[in-house]
Motif scaffolding. Structure first.
Motif, PDB file in Angstrom:
ATOM      1  N   SER A 136      13.889 -60.561  27.296  1.00 53.07           N
ATOM      2  CA  SER A 136      14.427 -59.869  28.553  1.00 53.07           C
ATOM      3  C   SER A 136      13.226 -59.839  29.517  1.00 53.07           C
ATOM      4  CB  SER A 136      15.198 -58.632  28.430  1.00 53.07           C
ATOM      5  OG  SER A 136      16.406 -58.745  27.885  1.00 53.07           O
ATOM      6  N   THR A 166      17.185 -56.560  32.672  1.00 54.07           N
ATOM      7  CA  THR A 166      18.300 -57.214  33.158  1.00 54.07           C
ATOM      8  C   THR A 166      18.827 -56.907  34.547  1.00 54.07           C
ATOM      9  OG1 THR A 166      19.055 -57.765  30.756  1.00 54.07           O
ATOM     10  CG2 THR A 166      20.680 -58.058  32.416  1.00 54.07           C
ATOM     11  N   THR A 221      19.230 -69.510  31.482  1.00 54.01           N
ATOM     12  CA  THR A 221      19.708 -68.177  30.786  1.00 54.01           C
ATOM     13  C   THR A 221      20.460 -68.519  29.603  1.00 54.01           C
ATOM     14  OG1 THR A 221      21.388 -67.673  32.308  1.00 54.01           O
ATOM     15  CG2 THR A 221      19.351 -66.509  32.648  1.00 54.01           C
TER      16      THR A 221
END
Length: 348
Positions: free
Chosen positions: A101, A172, A194
């Motif tokens: 992340s 995130t 992603t």
């Protein structure tokens, strides 16, 4: 007896290597477009082709994708192994601890941040390749340093793991805010990124990607002995002359380079970093990094090549996200280990 075990281990490595070569060949041969084997061999070894489109597919799509699968499998497996050794917990991994992340945040700022200011990175390919890699490594390093600071303050490793998951959630959320303000073009590129996509790696990007991963793997071998001592406990390792802080710092840097480079070019790919090192320990029944690193590399390569072949859905135009395939492979294995051994939350 010890010599027999060593021989069996070497034979097992050779079997994995042979299987890896077979999967690599299959990854190049199989695809939505049916190309005769003879034509593929002519393109690869004799630079001769009957159709220009076949040459483009093999040399600019399937070959870079297969090489990217090898690099990703090796890098994610070793970075996961190092995380599990650093945190002394087999649940640790770049995806769970928020390191992927962090790398995503670096890439999001680089891709979509430039778009917000009306800058198109496609106009600067060299800057784009270096910037993507550097921003991803910086993002993953940022999260790793926070986690290391938490380890120093908080001794409970499970609390640190939960903290890692929370950091991943916060990162995130920040990425979501950046997405909200981003232009449609950059947003679409980022969303596709992603999902994890090995096919997005070009031959030019491999020139940056491959040396970075190889450097990280060599550095991993270099600190194998230090990590073996580190697993004995910090105080005992210090008494044996190990510089614990230096070992932790080197492990963080190497992990950030390996996980960050993969995330930069292929997007976040989950569960390889957790499952493969654990599988390597089950097979070798050892915590010696001199055994675990080559074993994790070969298993990781095989798993990701297999995942790439499945994701390509041979004979069909559909291409599934590689991240979904690794999740289907990884999650059942983790559940099986939890129910079988019930040792996933115990220290290594």
């Amino acid at each position: 007896m010890k010599k027999d075990k060593q021989t069996n281990f070497i034979i097992f490595l050779l079997v994995l290597l042979i299987v890896g070569v077979i999967l690599f060949v299959l990854d190049i041969f199989l695809g939505s477009v049916n190309i005769p084997i003879k034509s593929i061999l002519n393109i690869l070894f004799f630079n001769n082709t009957e159709k220009e489109s076949w040459e483009l597919i093999i040399l600019h799509s399937r070959l870079p994708k297969a090489i990217a699968a090898i690099l990703c499998g090796a890098a994610l497996s070793v970075s996961g192994l190092k995380m599990q050794s650093l945190f002394k917990n087999p649940l640790a991994g770049p995806y769970i601890l928020g390191i992927s992340s962090g790398a995503s945040l670096g890439v999001a700022i680089f891709i979509m941040g430039a778009g917000i200011f009306g800058i198109s990175l496609s106009n600067f390919p060299l800057f784009s390749n270096y910037g993507l890699l550097l921003s991803s490594i910086l993002g993953s390093s940022f999260v790793l340093l926070i986690l290391l600071a938490a380890i120093i303050k908080i001794k409970d490793i499970m609390t640190v793991l939960i903290l890692g998951i929370m950091i991943g959630s916060i990162v995130t959320a920040i990425v979501s805010i950046i997405q909200y303000f981003s232009p449609d073009t950059q947003l679409k590129s980022f969303i596709l990124w992603t999902m994890g996509d090995l096919s997005s790696v070009s031959l030019d990007q491999l020139k940056f990607f491959a040396p970075t991963v190889l450097l990280g793997l060599l550095a991993s071998f270099f600190i194998s002995k230090k990590l073996n001592l580190y697993l004995l406990g910090e105080e005992y390792a210090k008494s044996l002359g190990l510089n614990v802080k230096q070992t932790q710092f080197l492990t963080i840097i190497i992990t950030a380079v390996l996980a960050g480079s993969v995330t930069a070019y292929c997007g976040p790919i989950g569960f390889i970093g957790i499952v493969v090192p654990h599988f390597a320990r089950l097979i070798s029944k050892s915590s010696d990094h001199k055994k675990l690193i080559p074993l994790s590399i070969l298993i990781g390569i095989n798993v990701l090549l297999l995942a790439d072949i499945i994701s390509s859905v041979p004979g069909n135009d559909t291409i599934l996200p590689i991240n979904s395939i690794t999740s289907f492979i990884g999650i059942p294995f983790i559940i099986w280990i939890i129910f079988k051994n019930k040792k996933m939350t115990n220290p290594l």
